[in-house]
Design an enzyme around this catalytic site. Structure first.
Site, PDB file in Angstrom:
ATOM      1  N   ASP A  83      42.768  57.165  42.362  1.00 19.97           N
ATOM      2  CA  ASP A  83      41.932  57.453  41.207  1.00 19.97           C
ATOM      3  C   ASP A  83      41.105  58.689  41.548  1.00 19.97           C
ATOM      4  O   ASP A  83      40.355  58.669  42.525  1.00 19.97           O
ATOM      5  CB  ASP A  83      40.982  56.257  40.993  1.00 19.97           C
ATOM      6  CG  ASP A  83      40.842  55.884  39.553  1.00 19.97           C
ATOM      7  OD1 ASP A  83      40.503  56.764  38.765  1.00 19.97           O
ATOM      8  OD2 ASP A  83      41.065  54.701  39.233  1.00 19.97           O
TER       9      ASP A  83
ATOM     10  N   ASP B 157      40.365  60.062  36.344  1.00 19.14           N
ATOM     11  CA  ASP B 157      39.359  59.281  35.627  1.00 19.14           C
ATOM     12  C   ASP B 157      38.616  60.087  34.569  1.00 19.14           C
ATOM     13  O   ASP B 157      38.239  61.240  34.796  1.00 19.14           O
ATOM     14  CB  ASP B 157      38.340  58.774  36.669  1.00 19.14           C
ATOM     15  CG  ASP B 157      37.289  57.897  36.055  1.00 19.14           C
ATOM     16  OD1 ASP B 157      37.659  56.851  35.514  1.00 19.14           O
ATOM     17  OD2 ASP B 157      36.097  58.260  36.100  1.00 19.14           O
TER      18      ASP B 157
ATOM     19  N   GLU C   7      43.065  59.857  32.074  1.00 21.56           N
ATOM     20  CA  GLU C   7      42.520  58.810  31.213  1.00 21.56           C
ATOM     21  C   GLU C   7      41.719  59.474  30.108  1.00 21.56           C
ATOM     22  O   GLU C   7      40.708  60.111  30.374  1.00 21.56           O
ATOM     23  CB  GLU C   7      41.617  57.871  32.023  1.00 21.56           C
ATOM     24  CG  GLU C   7      41.100  56.723  31.195  1.00 21.56           C
ATOM     25  CD  GLU C   7      39.669  56.355  31.522  1.00 21.56           C
ATOM     26  OE1 GLU C   7      39.256  55.254  31.196  1.00 21.56           O
ATOM     27  OE2 GLU C   7      38.956  57.204  32.107  1.00 21.56           O
TER      28      GLU C   7
ATOM     29  N   HIS D 100      41.196  47.842  34.523  1.00 18.16           N
ATOM     30  CA  HIS D 100      39.943  47.240  35.001  1.00 18.16           C
ATOM     31  C   HIS D 100      38.791  47.384  34.005  1.00 18.16           C
ATOM     32  O   HIS D 100      37.687  46.936  34.284  1.00 18.16           O
ATOM     33  CB  HIS D 100      39.566  47.899  36.328  1.00 18.16           C
ATOM     34  CG  HIS D 100      39.340  49.373  36.159  1.00 18.16           C
ATOM     35  ND1 HIS D 100      40.374  50.236  35.866  1.00 18.16           N
ATOM     36  CD2 HIS D 100      38.216  50.125  36.175  1.00 18.16           C
ATOM     37  CE1 HIS D 100      39.882  51.452  35.725  1.00 18.16           C
ATOM     38  NE2 HIS D 100      38.579  51.411  35.913  1.00 18.16           N
ATOM     39  N   ASP D 101      39.029  48.050  32.872  1.00 19.43           N
ATOM     40  CA  ASP D 101      37.972  48.237  31.874  1.00 19.43           C
ATOM     41  C   ASP D 101      38.168  47.363  30.638  1.00 19.43           C
ATOM     42  O   ASP D 101      37.421  47.479  29.666  1.00 19.43           O
ATOM     43  CB  ASP D 101      37.932  49.702  31.412  1.00 19.43           C
ATOM     44  CG  ASP D 101      37.481  50.644  32.515  1.00 19.43           C
ATOM     45  OD1 ASP D 101      36.692  50.218  33.374  1.00 19.43           O
ATOM     46  OD2 ASP D 101      37.919  51.812  32.508  1.00 19.43           O
TER      47      ASP D 101
HETATM   48  C1  BGC Z   1      36.733  54.169  34.477  1.00 19.34           C
HETATM   49  C2  BGC Z   1      35.597  53.212  34.450  1.00 19.34           C
HETATM   50  C3  BGC Z   1      34.364  53.956  34.905  1.00 19.34           C
HETATM   51  C4  BGC Z   1      34.176  55.268  34.127  1.00 19.34           C
HETATM   52  C5  BGC Z   1      33.241  56.191  34.826  1.00 19.34           C
HETATM   53  C6  BGC Z   1      36.315  55.112  33.385  1.00 19.34           C
HETATM   54  O1  BGC Z   1      37.186  55.686  32.686  1.00 19.34           O
HETATM   55  O2  BGC Z   1      37.965  53.581  34.223  1.00 19.34           O
HETATM   56  O3  BGC Z   1      35.803  52.065  35.196  1.00 19.34           O
HETATM   57  O4  BGC Z   1      33.245  53.165  34.687  1.00 19.34           O
HETATM   58  O5  BGC Z   1      35.369  55.949  33.952  1.00 19.34           O
HETATM   59  O6  BGC Z   1      33.851  56.754  35.926  1.00 19.34           O
END
Ligand code: BGC
Length: 563
Positions: A98, A204, A262, A339-340
């Site tokens: 990540d 991320d 993402e 995980h979100d």
């Molecule tokens: C991650 C989360 C995180 C956020 C800040 C997101 O897209 O998947 O788990 O809290 O980014 O880094």
């Protein structure tokens, strides 16, 4: 479109904190992942994505990085990371990390330096602005933009009397990507991990690197004292694509790696092409969230009351929009949860009577859609949302920010109901390995409570059961990656069948040589679905049934005869 190795992978996402603890401190670690590599290999996946394990104060479980070049001691050492990469590779499993590019921890040396005064060399690596005053002289943030984790996206710092931008938690200051030195530092860091042997990154929160730099107030209407959730102010902005092209030229193009950005709920199908189109200098794929909440549970607490029903038509039309809109232009990743998000069997399936059937049905859909499927750890055994009885059992930073304000508005009971359905902790509970204490995850006290159903839902039981969810995932992965239907399942076209059917998600995958029909019942009752039974032969299903009525959560994967 050129065929690439990563199109022929099935990914498996690991949340290290909750996967396997080997030293009894209640937190999963890298040796724990190494210990489970044989299990992962038996599952049949050939790519793992590991959530952050860099050094971090863990305000947001590792997305708040304080040293990109080291492993947090909770998870192990850099040598463990190297060993994990090496051992995964010997089993034919690629490893992606990540990559957190939007922010650092406030304890990162860059930010520690940046805070000190207004003129230091790192000041401009973050986004600092003066605040405002209301008519009574009270201090206000520079503008009315909200943060994703409640409240303002600015935090005041006494030391220099300015605010820094933080679209997530106060301990996660946003980096200033306008600064070329910062961009170079991030490129150096990504190259360092690729040189170490990783095969790419899940990138991320990538949609947010560029901000609207006038920083003027949003015109969105909000109640007094609240902030405007006007995400467009820092999502998918034109300038971002310059940063990505540079990152591509400086880093990605020099490696045979894969990248999945993402982009969350903010980007649409056209924007996805700007990020990952076949002729774009960006990533290879982007995750969007559009299909994740088609049971109405997203948003405020009111929506998580009562029974949740999947809007199957909306769900399949969302997939169709993305899949057809991407065809020939951009490769898609597919996933049910990460995980979100809550556990998918709790979102769209059934956690009790039809647990097995519904978890298998969801697996069958995931593994027969176009794109690269990603399984989230525990999904392969049908892990469920939490059964916690106290708000204090939750620990996510979003929950910690949300609960104090929610307590002023609604009852404890309603907060609990909401969190049990919507909290990110639902997906972050310890992996259920067996029916021993703490589900075999740790010999210590787990950082989050294990879900109470681990005696019924665990890996050990399912590995020895030929009808289990796990066994079905293995069969489906084999079908996708190694059977004679591999080509059509990976590269074939997609078309919905009976798209207005309110309960059944059915589609064809086809190419010049063959055709697959997938039929999935999303209901806990029997549903009629007419199709030309004689033209197809059954490949896999989850129940024994030859009738035209599908049983609760039944799925069928069929192949056209002669095809
Ligand atoms: C991650 C989360 C995180 C956020 C800040 C997101 O897209 O998947 O788990 O809290 O980014 O880094």
């Amino acid at each position: 479109m050129k065929k690439q190795w990563w199109m022929e992978t099935v990914g498996y996402q690991i949340y290290p904190r909750s996967y396997k603890d080997t030293n009894g401190d209640g937190v999963g670690d890298l040796p724990g992942i190494i210990e489970k590599l044989d299990y992962i290999a038996r599952l049949g996946v050939n790519l793992i994505w590991i959530c952050p394990f860099y050094k971090s104060p863990m305000d947001d479980n590792g997305y708040d990085v304080s040293d990109f070049y080291n492993v947090d001691e909770l998870f192990g050492t850099l040598d463990d990371a190297k060993e994990l990469i090496r051992q995964a590779h010997t089993r034919g499993i690629r490893v992606i990390l990540d990559l957190v590019m939007n922010q650092t921890s406030d304890e990162h040396p860059w930010f520690v330096e940046s805070r000190k005064d207004k003129v230091n060399a790192k000041r401009d690596w973050y986004i600092w602005r003066d605040g405002k005053r209301d008519k009574n002289g009270n201090r206000l943030p520079p503008n009315n933009w909200a943060s994703f984790f409640e409240g303002s996206c600015w935090n005041y710092d006494d030391l220099t009397g300015q605010y820094y931008m933080k679209i997530f938690s106060n301990k996660m200051p946003d980096l200033n990507w306008e600064n070329p030195e910062l961009r170079k530092a991030m490129a150096d860091m990504a190259r360092w991990w690729l040189d170490l042997g990783v095969d790419g990154f899940r990138v991320d929160a990538i949609a947010h690197l560029a901000k609207e730099t006038s920083f003027r107030d949003s015109k969105m209407k909000v109640e007094p004292g609240r902030f405007a959730p006007d995400w467009r102010k820092f999502s998918n902005r034109d300038r971002l694509f310059d940063y990505l092209a540079e990152f591509h030229d400086e880093v990605l193009t020099h490696y045979d790696c894969v990248t999945v950005g993402e982009v969350g709920g903010g980007a649409n199908v056209e924007e996805a092409q700007r990020y990952a189109g076949f002729d774009t200098k960006g990533f290879n794929m982007v995750f969007n969230f559009d299909h994740c909440w088609k049971n109405g549970a997203f948003g405020d607490e009111g929506r998580t009351l009562g029974k949740l029903t999947t809007d199957v038509i909306d769900l399949k039309k969302t997939f169709e929009r993305w899949i057809l809109g991407s065809e020939g232009k951009v490769w898609m990743p597919q996933y049910w949860l990460n995980h979100d998000h809550p556990r998918v069997v709790s979102q769209y399936g059934d956690t009790e009577e039809y647990h097995r059937e519904s978890a298998q049905m969801l697996g069958a859909v995931l593994l027969t859609l176009p794109g690269t499927p990603f399984i989230y750890n525990g999904e392969e055994i049908g892990m469920t949302n939490v059964d916690y009885t106290s708000v204090d059992d939750f620990n996510d930073v979003w929950v910690r920010n949300y609960v104090p304000s929610a307590r002023k508005r609604i009852s404890e009971e309603r907060i609990l109901t909401h969190l049990r359905r919507a909290s990110r902790d639902n997906a972050r509970t310890p992996m259920q390995w067996d029916d021993s204490v703490n589900a075999g995850f740790t010999t210590g006290k787990p950082h989050l409570k294990v879900v109470g159903n681990y005696k019924r839902i665990n890996v050990r039981q399912q590995e020895s059961d030929e009808h289990s969810v796990l066994t079905m995932y293995k069969r489906l992965i084999q079908l996708r990656l190694h059977s004679g239907m591999k080509d059509v399942l990976i590269y074939g076209k997609f078309a919905l069948v009976q798209q207005d059917h309110p309960d059944i998600f059915a589609y064809r995958r086809f190419d010049d040589n063959s055709e697959i029909l997938v039929i999935a019942n999303f209901r806990d009752y029997k549903v009629n679905f007419a199709y030309e039974v004689d033209t197809y032969e059954l490949i896999i299903s989850n129940v024994v049934n030859f009738g035209s009525e599908l049983l609760p959560y039944e799925f069928r994967i069929l192949r056209a005869k002669g095809g």
